[in-house]
Design an enzyme around this catalytic site. Structure first.
Site, PDB file in Angstrom:
ATOM      1  CD  GLU A  61      -1.712  -2.399   1.643  1.00 11.26           C
ATOM      2  OE1 GLU A  61      -2.599  -3.270   1.717  1.00 11.26           O
ATOM      3  OE2 GLU A  61      -0.523  -2.593   2.015  1.00 11.26           O
ATOM      4  CG  PHE A 123      -9.948  -9.886  10.790  1.00  9.57           C
ATOM      5  CD1 PHE A 123      -8.717 -10.344  11.234  1.00  9.57           C
ATOM      6  CD2 PHE A 123     -10.191  -9.872   9.418  1.00  9.57           C
ATOM      7  CE1 PHE A 123      -7.750 -10.781  10.340  1.00  9.57           C
ATOM      8  CE2 PHE A 123      -9.234 -10.321   8.511  1.00  9.57           C
ATOM      9  CZ  PHE A 123      -8.010 -10.770   8.983  1.00  9.57           C
ATOM     10  CD  GLN A 124      -7.441  -7.424   7.223  1.00  5.77           C
ATOM     11  OE1 GLN A 124      -8.335  -7.164   6.421  1.00  5.77           O
ATOM     12  NE2 GLN A 124      -6.281  -7.945   6.838  1.00  5.77           N
ATOM     13  CE  LYS A 173     -17.159  -6.834   2.987  1.00  5.26           C
ATOM     14  NZ  LYS A 173     -16.380  -8.063   3.323  1.00  5.26           N
ATOM     15  CG  MET A 492      22.592  12.481   3.753  1.00  9.08           C
ATOM     16  SD  MET A 492      23.755  13.575   2.893  1.00  9.08           S
ATOM     17  CE  MET A 492      22.843  13.950   1.394  1.00  9.08           C
TER      18      MET A 492
END
Length: 596
Positions: A61, A123-124, A173, A492
């Protein structure tokens, strides 16, 4: 009747998921970047039969958000991201913050657990709104299907108006499944009366041009706001520079707004900017900041920043004016519109500059320029990173080229040695400094410009953070070129450890790098390796000719440092130059002890 025709025909009773798809089409979206998951499957189902939207399946993502940033930065259009709840949303946070810091317009649609499960540790589930509140321009949790059309269209307005930025829409959802009445962009009534000011105050514009006309040592300091204002703003900047005769410098994000071939161009300013740009900024008597926010990488020590100058600050974001540096004249407005009005005001008042003073100012600037602050010692046996960028530029400058970068030394060398003539050709992570930005950003740029040459200039450490997006490039036949300056270090980090931490190289060396050529082949791409200066040109030409994703492993000198450098907390006229840094011991004894 196909699914998308059904969506169009039943505009009064369509599902929330179908509303999302319809709104994206109505907003002119053609490409979105995402990754499916349980809480966003209804939207993916609605996408299944919609040919007008091309979905790009990334491998993480974070890659989706950076790809959307690259798409947005190279086109001026908002980038669109679609991810699931929980880890899908949290994985996107880095790119969301990156877009906020660099003022990139982006719409991030996240799935959420059903409304009755919110707060139950389902969940999630995560608090996407709470997590993204401080790192978005605005965010929404959609609790009612009746609000969804308005929120979708409002989000695009907010993301693209004023100072651009990311907007998150979190959709449970059950709202995606619910049926409701869809309204188009012109039909919805926005709940937020967001109308940012784009026209500058005429009185302040008149005051500003009068001050510029009196200047003996003016400078135009430009930033990413000029590019965000569109191609016309860059044209107006060139016209204003011609009128005033003032030198032009830029932030990292503003490169390309003013052509590098123009004699008035001083190069980038700031921590690794040019000697002439930084000294001109320090000594100027009138500074015109256009679409720049006075970032600490630019200003150095604030109480010593342009200490004798009067400062004119032009920005579409009123909160930026006076935030870091006091402005004598603050003008709130779009960079392009304000520049247009300043040019008109200059001509109406028949203003002119002090020619003698300006000539003396340019004589001083040319003396600084003669220092050739980006010079480096050539090497006939090993590839210097600066030389690699110089050759890459020379061999690609006549192509339709877009450059993205990772973050680190290679990013600064790219900014120093790759010359940009046009805006929207340079995509880099400025404010957040996100390692791993460049490769997925290149995916987004190539999706927007399929026939262009898109090159990610990377480092061996940074590029590995999102290397899996090479798989995305292969899947969608995107012939991006990943040009890695491989010095086997976090360059760096190593440089700062060398100069400021007594050469204690704590965990900055990569002792188990992959074979990048084999890695490219494993993904289905093409790999090249160059280890000697004599072979570089031919292999770059071959890289350009390949119509597949390429990883180019350019083995460069391992301990090269990026100079000039303004040490943290120092003024613009306290730069460390390459020749001074060769006596490493004196730098550590003198500057290092004061800076650590």
């Amino acid at each position: 009747m196909t699914a998308h025709q059904t969506i169009e025909a039943e505009t009064t009773t369509i599902s929330g998921a179908e509303m999302v798809v319809r709104a994206l089409i109505d907003q002119g979206v053609e490409v979105l970047f995402g990754y499916p998951g349980g809480a966003v499957l209804p939207i993916y189902d609605a996408l299944f039969s919609e040919p007008r939207l091309q979905h790009v399946l990334v491998r993480h993502e974070q890659g989706a958000t950076h790809a959307a940033e690259g798409y947005a930065r190279s086109t001026g259009k908002p980038g669109v991201v679609l991810v699931t709840s929980g880890p899908g949303a949290t994985n996107a946070v880095t790119g969301i913050v990156d877009a906020l810091m660099d003022s990139i317009p982006m719409i991030v649609i996240t799935g959420q657990v059903a409304t009755h499960l919110i707060g139950t540790d389902a969940f999630q589930e995560c608090d996407t709104i709470g997590i993204t509140r401080p790192c978005t321009k605005h965010n929404y949790l959609v609790k009612d299907i009746a609000d969804l059309p308005r929120i979708l269209h409002e989000a695009f307005h907010i993301a693209t108006s004023g100072r651009p930025g990311p907007v998150v829409i979190d959709i449970p959802k059950d709202v995606q499944f619910a049926k409701g009445a869809y309204q188009g962009p012109t039909e919805v009534k926005h709940a937020h009366n967001y109308a940012p000011r784009t026209k500058g105050d005429p009185g302040k514009i008149a005051e500003a041009v009068a001050l510029i006309a009196k200047a003996r040592k003016p400078i135009l300091y430009t930033g990413g706001g000029v590019i965000n204002a569109g191609p016309r703003a860059a044209e107006l900047l060139r016209e204003f520079a011609e009128l005033t005769g003032a030198p032009v410098t830029s932030t990292l994000m503003g490169l390309g707004a003013f052509p590098a071939s123009d004699s008035k161009w001083l190069g980038m300013l700031g921590m690794h900017g040019s000697f002439e740009a930084n000294n001109a900024m320090h000594d100027c008597d009138v500074m015109v900041a256009i679409g720049a926010r006075f970032d600490d990488r630019v200003t150095g020590r604030l109480d010593a920043f342009a200490p004798t100058s009067r400062k004119i600050h032009i920005d579409v974001d009123p909160s930026s004016i006076g935030k870091n540096v006091r402005a004598d004249i603050g003008i709130v407005g779009d960079a392009g519109q304000v520049l247009e009005d300043m040019i008109a005001a200059w001509k109406q008042r028949n203003l002119s500059v002090d020619a003698a003073a300006l000539k003396a100012w340019w004589t001083q600037i040319d003396a600084w320029r003669a220092r050739n602050s980006f010079a480096y010692r050539p090497d006939t046996k090993l590839i210097k990173p600066q030389y690699a960028i110089e050759r890459l530029y020379e061999l690609t400058k006549d192509h339709d080229t877009y450059i993205t970068t990772e973050v680190g030394q290679h990013q600064m060398w790219a900014a120093q040695f790759y010359k940009f003539e046009k805006p929207n050709r340079w995509m880099t992570s400025g404010g957040l400094g996100t390692m791993g930005y460049g490769l997925p950003a290149a995916v987004g740029v190539q999706m927007a410009h399929p026939d262009a040459l898109v090159i990610d200039i990377g480092g061996d450490a940074s590029v590995q953070m999102t290397m899996q997006e090479i798989s995305t490039a292969v899947q969608y036949d995107l012939p991006i070129k990943i040009f890695i300056l491989n010095n086997e270090w976090m360059g760096m980090v190593r440089q700062w450890q060398q100069l400021l931490h007594g050469e204690r190289y704590s965990h900055s060396y990569s002792s188990s790098l992959p074979d990048f050529v084999k890695l490219a082949e494993a993904y289905g791409g093409v790999g090249f390796r160059a280890e000697h200066p004599d072979e570089l040109d031919d292999k770059i030409r071959e890289m350009i000719s390949v119509k597949k994703p390429v990883i180019f492993d350019c083995r460069v000198t391992k301990e090269e440092n990026c100079f000039p450098m303004i040490p943290s907390g120092k003024a613009h006229n306290e730069m460390i130059m390459a020749e001074e840094a060769r006596d490493l011991g004196s730098i550590i004894d003198d500057a290092g002890k004061r800076l650590v």
